[in-house]
Design a protein around this motif. Sequence first.
Motif, short mmCIF file in Angstrom:
data_model
loop_
_atom_site.label_atom_id
_atom_site.label_comp_id
_atom_site.label_asym_id
_atom_site.label_seq_id
_atom_site.Cartn_x
_atom_site.Cartn_y
_atom_site.Cartn_z
N THR A 187 0.86 -1.19 0.00
CA THR A 187 0.00 0.00 0.00
C THR A 187 0.89 1.23 0.00
O THR A 187 1.76 1.38 0.85
CB THR A 187 -0.92 0.01 1.22
N LEU A 188 0.67 2.11 -0.97
CA LEU A 188 1.47 3.32 -1.10
C LEU A 188 0.95 4.42 -0.18
O LEU A 188 -0.14 4.31 0.40
CB LEU A 188 1.45 3.79 -2.55
N ALA A 189 1.74 5.46 -0.07
CA ALA A 189 1.39 6.55 0.84
C ALA A 189 0.08 7.22 0.47
O ALA A 189 -0.65 7.73 1.34
CB ALA A 189 2.52 7.59 0.86
N ASP A 190 -0.27 7.24 -0.81
CA ASP A 190 -1.51 7.89 -1.23
C ASP A 190 -2.71 6.95 -1.18
O ASP A 190 -3.80 7.30 -1.63
CB ASP A 190 -1.36 8.46 -2.64
N GLY A 191 -2.51 5.74 -0.63
CA GLY A 191 -3.62 4.79 -0.47
C GLY A 191 -3.77 3.79 -1.60
O GLY A 191 -4.52 2.83 -1.48
N GLN A 192 -3.08 4.01 -2.72
CA GLN A 192 -3.12 3.04 -3.80
C GLN A 192 -2.37 1.76 -3.38
O GLN A 192 -1.50 1.79 -2.51
CB GLN A 192 -2.46 3.60 -5.06
N ARG A 193 -2.73 0.67 -4.04
CA ARG A 193 -1.99 -0.57 -3.85
C ARG A 193 -1.16 -0.86 -5.09
O ARG A 193 -1.60 -0.59 -6.21
CB ARG A 193 -2.94 -1.73 -3.55
N ARG A 194 0.01 -1.41 -4.88
CA ARG A 194 0.91 -1.70 -5.99
C ARG A 194 1.41 -3.14 -5.88
O ARG A 194 1.85 -3.59 -4.83
CB ARG A 194 2.11 -0.75 -5.96
#
Length: 350
Positions: free
Chosen positions: A145-152
């Motif tokens: 989970t990235l800092a902006d809430g997206q998942r990668r």
Amino acid sequence: MTDVLLLPGDGIGPEVTEQVRRVASRLANDLAIEERAFGGSSFDQFGAPLTDDTLALAQASKAVLMGAVGGPAWADAPRHLRPEAGLLNLRTGMAVFANLRPAICFDALADASSLKREVVQGLDIMIVRELTGGVYFGQPRGIETLADGQRRGVDTQVYTTSEIERVSRVAFELARGRRNKVTSAEKSNVMETGLLWREVVTALHAKDYPDVQLEHMLADNAAMQLVKNPKQFDVIVTDNLFGDILSDEAAQLTGGLGLLPSAALGAPGTPGLFEPIHGSAPDITGKGVANPLAAILSFEMALRWSLGRADLADRLKAAVVGALEDGARTPDIGGTLSTGQMADAVIAKL
């Protein structure tokens, strides 16, 4: 010493491997055969898809023959405990790096293919897939989970010179006993691993196999050529991911996944792993209609490649051809025979 370790696995795996046991008892009843749980069934019993004891027995056997693993029952299991993880760990633990996937169109089934008879009749391709490297094993991998809430999601494609050389050597050696042509498939135009793959195969060919015809083909073009003109190919060597995809495509040319076996081989003198390339097929599990021929032909490959019984392998392959020529068919190839009845037809030809 165990000659053959049977790992029935999940879904239709136990149904088709039982037919292998029947064939073996008729053809080679001197073989010492043992059986262990594997995949989802092993997870249910022991909490792991591949136990240490089962892996040790596999490593100590002459050949391992499995059915299929996986299914919706284990979809929510942790990734490292899913049936498919057991299969990857088995391949790694057995150090089998070259996956041989023949795509042969039997004359009796030329009309079962989705392509025209004239395109597939007489088809005989060997796909050599690298099995223990590439994107299925590369690190790092995972979902974050990235800092902006997206998942990668991250998967890593990685190969070394030695990994490419050893599987390519298998392909060149096989070609010398066939029609003397190797097609190396990769994506050297956009992938660094593809560029390395092409360079290593080219160097190996110039050094040790100049007598074998070598062509390079981008993997996406190879996929197109398989349905356009499949008989142009003899041996195809490719990486783990592309080999997975191209071999399934080639399987459909022959009439279906239920017909095709595979062998996974390591260094000389080590046990091979043999399996049908179809999956666990939960939609037909328990209905008695699964095609056992891919599993039976996987046993034929085990006889040939690991058990030193080419004479029995020839008899078994001839029996399969004879059964098909007599019209024996399971529903997947346009017939009505049950799993057991299809095996009966093969056994009758023995």
